[in-house]
Enzyme design. Structure first.
Site, PDB file in Angstrom:
ATOM      1  N   HIS A  83     -30.106  -5.584 -20.531  1.00 11.19           N
ATOM      2  CA  HIS A  83     -30.905  -4.672 -20.751  1.00 11.19           C
ATOM      3  C   HIS A  83     -30.087  -3.138 -20.403  1.00 11.19           C
ATOM      4  O   HIS A  83     -28.818  -3.197 -19.684  1.00 11.19           O
ATOM      5  CB  HIS A  83     -31.842  -4.349 -19.254  1.00 11.19           C
ATOM      6  CG  HIS A  83     -32.683  -3.366 -19.319  1.00 11.19           C
ATOM      7  ND1 HIS A  83     -32.769  -1.996 -18.760  1.00 11.19           N
ATOM      8  CD2 HIS A  83     -33.976  -3.340 -19.286  1.00 11.19           C
ATOM      9  CE1 HIS A  83     -33.684  -1.428 -18.811  1.00 11.19           C
ATOM     10  NE2 HIS A  83     -34.599  -1.933 -19.155  1.00 11.19           N
ATOM     11  N   ASP A 139     -27.951  -9.428 -12.836  1.00 13.71           N
ATOM     12  CA  ASP A 139     -29.216  -8.355 -12.683  1.00 13.71           C
ATOM     13  C   ASP A 139     -30.447  -9.432 -12.556  1.00 13.71           C
ATOM     14  O   ASP A 139     -30.731  -9.934 -13.678  1.00 13.71           O
ATOM     15  CB  ASP A 139     -29.052  -7.754 -14.034  1.00 13.71           C
ATOM     16  CG  ASP A 139     -30.542  -6.944 -14.314  1.00 13.71           C
ATOM     17  OD1 ASP A 139     -31.421  -6.811 -13.524  1.00 13.71           O
ATOM     18  OD2 ASP A 139     -30.652  -6.239 -15.423  1.00 13.71           O
ATOM     19  N   GLN A 196     -35.393  -9.288 -13.636  1.00  7.66           N
ATOM     20  CA  GLN A 196     -36.958 -10.177 -14.150  1.00  7.66           C
ATOM     21  C   GLN A 196     -36.807 -11.554 -13.437  1.00  7.66           C
ATOM     22  O   GLN A 196     -37.935 -11.944 -12.873  1.00  7.66           O
ATOM     23  CB  GLN A 196     -36.582 -10.469 -15.477  1.00  7.66           C
ATOM     24  CG  GLN A 196     -36.685  -9.457 -16.225  1.00  7.66           C
ATOM     25  CD  GLN A 196     -37.985  -8.629 -16.622  1.00  7.66           C
ATOM     26  OE1 GLN A 196     -38.953  -9.498 -16.351  1.00  7.66           O
ATOM     27  NE2 GLN A 196     -38.098  -7.537 -16.868  1.00  7.66           N
ATOM     28  N   LYS A 224     -41.475  -4.279 -10.166  1.00  5.34           N
ATOM     29  CA  LYS A 224     -41.547  -5.674 -10.978  1.00  5.34           C
ATOM     30  C   LYS A 224     -41.892  -6.758  -9.956  1.00  5.34           C
ATOM     31  O   LYS A 224     -42.538  -7.885 -10.672  1.00  5.34           O
ATOM     32  CB  LYS A 224     -40.292  -6.012 -11.794  1.00  5.34           C
ATOM     33  CG  LYS A 224     -40.029  -5.161 -12.817  1.00  5.34           C
ATOM     34  CD  LYS A 224     -38.915  -5.637 -13.660  1.00  5.34           C
ATOM     35  CE  LYS A 224     -38.096  -4.479 -14.398  1.00  5.34           C
ATOM     36  NZ  LYS A 224     -38.655  -4.068 -15.556  1.00  5.34           N
ATOM     37  N   CYS A 233     -35.467  -1.579 -24.364  1.00  7.77           N
ATOM     38  CA  CYS A 233     -34.088  -0.992 -23.701  1.00  7.77           C
ATOM     39  C   CYS A 233     -33.059  -2.118 -23.614  1.00  7.77           C
ATOM     40  O   CYS A 233     -32.109  -2.366 -23.020  1.00  7.77           O
ATOM     41  CB  CYS A 233     -34.181  -0.917 -22.079  1.00  7.77           C
ATOM     42  SG  CYS A 233     -35.586   0.452 -21.771  1.00  7.77           S
TER      43      CYS A 233
HETATM   44  C1  LIG Z   1     -33.292  -7.180 -17.133  1.00  9.30           C
HETATM   45  C2  LIG Z   1     -33.901  -5.913 -16.566  1.00  9.30           C
HETATM   46  N1  LIG Z   1     -32.838  -5.199 -15.922  1.00  9.30           N
HETATM   47  C3  LIG Z   1     -32.967  -3.839 -15.269  1.00  9.30           C
HETATM   48  C4  LIG Z   1     -34.020  -3.281 -15.581  1.00  9.30           C
HETATM   49  C5  LIG Z   1     -34.251  -2.152 -14.883  1.00  9.30           C
HETATM   50  O1  LIG Z   1     -35.354  -1.703 -14.052  1.00  9.30           O
HETATM   51  P1  LIG Z   1     -35.588  -0.534 -13.276  1.00  9.30           P
HETATM   52  O2  LIG Z   1     -35.912   0.391 -14.302  1.00  9.30           O
HETATM   53  O3  LIG Z   1     -36.383  -0.773 -12.514  1.00  9.30           O
HETATM   54  O4  LIG Z   1     -34.248  -0.013 -12.797  1.00  9.30           O
HETATM   55  C6  LIG Z   1     -35.229  -3.952 -16.090  1.00  9.30           C
HETATM   56  C7  LIG Z   1     -36.542  -3.182 -16.327  1.00  9.30           C
HETATM   57  O5  LIG Z   1     -37.051  -2.965 -17.417  1.00  9.30           O
HETATM   58  C8  LIG Z   1     -34.831  -5.331 -16.730  1.00  9.30           C
HETATM   59  O6  LIG Z   1     -36.017  -6.006 -17.272  1.00  9.30           O
END
Ligand SMILES: Cc1ncc(COP(=O)(O)O)c(C=O)c1O
Lengths: 417, 142
Positions: free
Chosen positions: A133, A211, A214, A237, A375
Site C-alpha cells: 500500500h 504492515d 489488513q 478496519k 493505493c
Molecule cells: C495494507 C494497508 N496498509 C496501510 C493502509 C493504510 O491505512 P490507514 O489509511 O488507516 O493508515 C491500508 C488501508 O487502506 C492498507 O490496506
C-alpha cells in the site's frame, strides 16, 4: 449470544450471521435496496458496542488524560490506558510499553520512517515488496530523499505471492537495515509468510516491520511468534473508529529511537535550554491523543475477542472459498491474485467493463465495492492493469451477499456486450 | 437489476464503438487529460484554424464508459465551434452534472445529467472537456 455461536452452523460462511444484529448500519437502504457492504477492507462498519462506548464516554466520563488531578480525568486516563493493555494482549506484545498509539497505520509507519529512519546511514537499504500500500512505500521514498538510503523492491510472483527467492537475493549483500512488508495485501488478498520473512531478515542482520492493516482483522497476530520488530495496525478496519492506530515495536528499539513529534505529554521536563523525553511509549505520543477513539478501539477489540479468531478465520475462509467459486463462474470475470495463502479480499476485472462502471452499477443495486488502484499503483503497473474492482469481506458478510454480487455482475456484463 | 439512466444506450454505444476515436494527421493541437484518482487517460488531437475555430477532434481514451462516451460526444459536438462556444457548452454540461437538470441546448450531452447522483463519477465525464479547454487556452497564450 454464546449459545447461538456454539450451535450455529459453521459451513458455507453462515456461522457468524448473528453478529449482523450488532451493526446498525446494515439495516440501511441504499437507492431503495438493502445495503450489501463489500468494502470492509477499506474500512469496516462499527458494532453498537463501539458506538455506545464512545458515546457513553462523552456522556458520562470524559476529561483530558494524564494531567487532571480530579476524578473525571483519572477515570478517563484509566480507561485510555486500559486499552493499551488490551492492545498488548491482542498483538501478543511482551509489554504494554511497547504499544504506541497513532492516528492510523500510515502515521505509525511514518513514525518509524522518521524516528528509526533517522538512525540509518546513507547506503543502508529499506526493502519493501511490490504489493505495498502507498502507506508502506511513500514514507520510505521520503526517507530515501532525506537520508540517502536505498529503497529496494522485492517482486511478487504472477499468482500474487511474495517471491521468497528474490527476497533472499535482495537480502544477500547484508546492507538491508529494515524489511518493511505487508502481512496481507489489500489488493490481492495474499497473506505473506511473516515468520519466514522475519527469519530471513534477521539472518541478514535486518529488522522487520509488518504492515498488519489488513491481516489483523482476519487472523490472530502474535508479534513474538512472528519474531517481528515492528507491527502496525489501524483501528477503523478493526471495526473500531477512525483516528486511532497502533505501532507495536520491541521495547529496546523504541528506547533507542528519538521522538517523532514534540509537544505536551511526550516530555519528562522542559526548559528553554533543553527538554528531556518521557519514557516509552509516551515519548512517541505528543499532544492530547485520540482519547475517545482509543476507548472505542478497546470496545472493538473486546467485541472481536468475544467472537474469537477461530470463528472469524473459519467464517472468512468459507466465504472466500465460496466467493472464488461463484465469481469464477461469472463470464469474463478474472480474479487478480491467486496466491495459495489468502484472505477475504478479492480483486477482479470483467472483460472490457471498466471497474468504475462495475462499481457504479453495483451501487445502483445497493452493493458497495471499491474500484480503482487501491493505493497500490506500482502493483497495478506490475499486473498491467490501471484499476480493478474489489470485494472484501467482514465478520458480517453472508454467502447470500456474495451470490447477489455474482448475479449482479453477470447482469452488468450482459449489459455491456 | 436496477439499471441506471446514466448508462443509456448512447453512452454504452459510444463507449463500445466510438465514432471519433484515433489520431488525426492534420491535427495542429494535442492535449492529454489524466485523472490521477483512477488512471483514466484521454489524448486529444485537434485541428484548429487561425481564428481558433475547431475543425475536427479525435480522441484516444483509456477509461470507463462514461469517460469514453463523453470524449466521443464531445468530439462530435465541438466541431466548427470556437473557444468561447466550447466554454459555453462546457459550462452547460457542468451545470447539468451538478444539478441533474439539463439546460436548454445541451442536446445529446444531457445523457450525463444523471451524474449528479454519482458525484464520484462527475470527473469521468468532465475529463475530456478539461483537457480540451486547457488545450485551447494554451493555444491562445501562445
Ligand atoms: C495494507 C494497508 N496498509 C496501510 C493502509 C493504510 O491505512 P490507514 O489509511 O488507516 O493508515 C491500508 C488501508 O487502506 C492498507 O490496506
Amino acid at each position: 449470544m454464546m449459545d447461538q455461536m456454539v450451535t450455529g452452523k459453521t459451513d458455507a460462511g453462515n456461522s457468524l450471521r448473528h453478529v449482523r444484529a450488532d451493526f446498525p448500519i446494515l439495516s440501511q437502504k441504499v437507492h431503495g435496496k438493502d445495503l450489501v457492504f463489500l468494502d470492509s477492507a477499506a474500512s469496516a462498519q462499527k458494532p453498537r458496542q463501539v458506538i455506545d462506548s464512545m458515546a457513553d464516554t462523552m456522556r458520562t466520563q470524559y476529561a483530558n488524560i494524564h494531567r487532571g488531578l480530579y476524578w473525571m480525568s483519572e477515570r478517563t486516563t484509566e480507561a485510555y490506558e486500559a486499552v493499551r493493555d488490551q492492545v498488548a494482549a491482542f498483538l501478543g506484545a511482551g509489554a504494554r510499553e511497547e504499544i504506541v498509539f497513532t492516528r492510523n497505520s500510515t502515521e505509525a509507519i511514518n513514525l518509524v520512517a522518521h524516528s528509526y529512519g533517522s538512525l540509518l546511514r546513507p547506503g543502508q537499504v529499506v526493502l519493501v515488496s511490490e504489493m505495498e500500500h502507498h502507506a508502506n512505500l511513500v514514507p520510505w521514498q521520503m526517507l530515501r530523499e532525506r537520508m540517502g538510503i536505498e529503497l529496494r523492491v522485492t517482486p511478487v510472483t504472477d499468482d500474487g505471492a511474495l517471491d521468497m527467492d528474490a527476497l533472499g537475493r535482495n537480502l544477500s549483500d547484508g546492507r538491508v537495515a529494515l524489511v518493511a512488508i505487508t502481512h496481507m495485501s489489500n489488493v490481492l488478498g495474499t497473506i505473506t509468510d511473516a515468520r519466514a520473512i522475519s527469519d530471513m531478515a534477521h539472518a541478514a542482520g535486518a529488522k522487520v516491520l509488518f504492515d498488519g492493516s489488513q491481516l489483523a482483522v482476519h487472523r490472530r497476530v502474535n508479534v513474538r511468534e512472528l519474531d517481528a520488530d515492528f507491527y502496525v495496525v489501524t483501528g477503523h478496519k478493526l471495526y473500531g473508529p477512525t483516528g486511532i492506530g497502533v505501532l507495536w515495536a520491541r521495547r529496546e528499539i523504541l528506547e533507542e529511537m528519538p521522538p517523532f513529534l514534540g509537544g505536551g505529554d511526550m516530555i519528562a521536563s522542559v526548559s528553554f535550554e533543553r527538554s528531556t523525553w518521557a519514557h516509552v511509549p509516551h515519548k512517541f505520543e505528543a499532544g492530547t491523543p485520540a482519547i475517545i477513539e482509543t476507548i472505542g478501539l478497546g470496545a472493538a477489540l473486546s467485541y472481536i475477542e468475544s467472537i474469537g479468531f477461530d470463528r472469524i478465520g473459519a467464517h472468512e475462509d468459507a466465504l472466500t472459498a465460496h466467493a472464488l467459486k461463484v465469481l469464477g463462474q461469472v463470464s469474463g470475470l478474472k480474479v487478480v491474485g491467486t496466491a495459495p495463502q489468502r484472505g477475504g479480499v478479492i480483486s477482479f476485472t470483467m472483460a472490457d467493463v471498466h471497474p468504475h462502471d462495475i462499481a457504479t452499477l453495483l451501487d445502483r443495486n445497493g452493493i458497495a465495492v471499491r474500484a480503482g488502484h487501491h493505493c497500490a499503483e506500482p502493483l497495478m503497473r506490475r499486473l498491467g492493469l490501471s484499476a480493478t474492482a474489489r470485494a472484501s469481506f467482514g465478520i458480517y458478510t453472508t454467502p447470500e451477499e456474495i451470490d447477489m454480487l455474482a448475479a449482479t455482475l453477470e447482469q452488468i456484463r450482459g449489459f455491456f456486450v | 437489476m436496477a439499471q441506471d439512466d446514466l448508462y443509456r444506450t448512447v453512452v454504452l454505444e459510444r463507449a463500445k464503438t466510438p465514432r471519433h476515436a484515433g489520431k488525426l494527421d492534420i491535427a495542429s493541437l494535442h492535449a492529454q487529460g489524466v485523472n490521477p484518482l483512477c488512471g483514466d487517460r484521454v489524448n486529444l488531437h485537434a485541428q484548429v484554424d487561425t481564428h481558433g475555430r475547431i475543425g475536427q477532434v479525435r480522441h484516444e481514451t483509456r477509461g470507463c464508459a462514461i469517460c469514453a462516451a463523453s470524449a466521443d460526444l464531445m468530439a462530435e459536438r465541438v466541431m466548427g465551434q470556437d473557444t468561447a462556444q466550447v466554454k459555453r457548452i462546457h459550462a452547460a454540461l457542468a451545470t447539468a452534472v451538478e444539478t441533474g437538470e439539463a439546460p436548454d441546448g445541451l442536446g445529446e450531452l444531457s445523457v450525463f445529467a444523471p451524474l449528479h447522483r454519482h458525484r464520484s463519477r462527475i470527473r469521468c465525464a468532465m475529463l475530456p472537456w478539461s483537457a480540451l479547454i486547457d488545450m485551447l487556452n494554451d493555444d491562445k497564450d501562445r
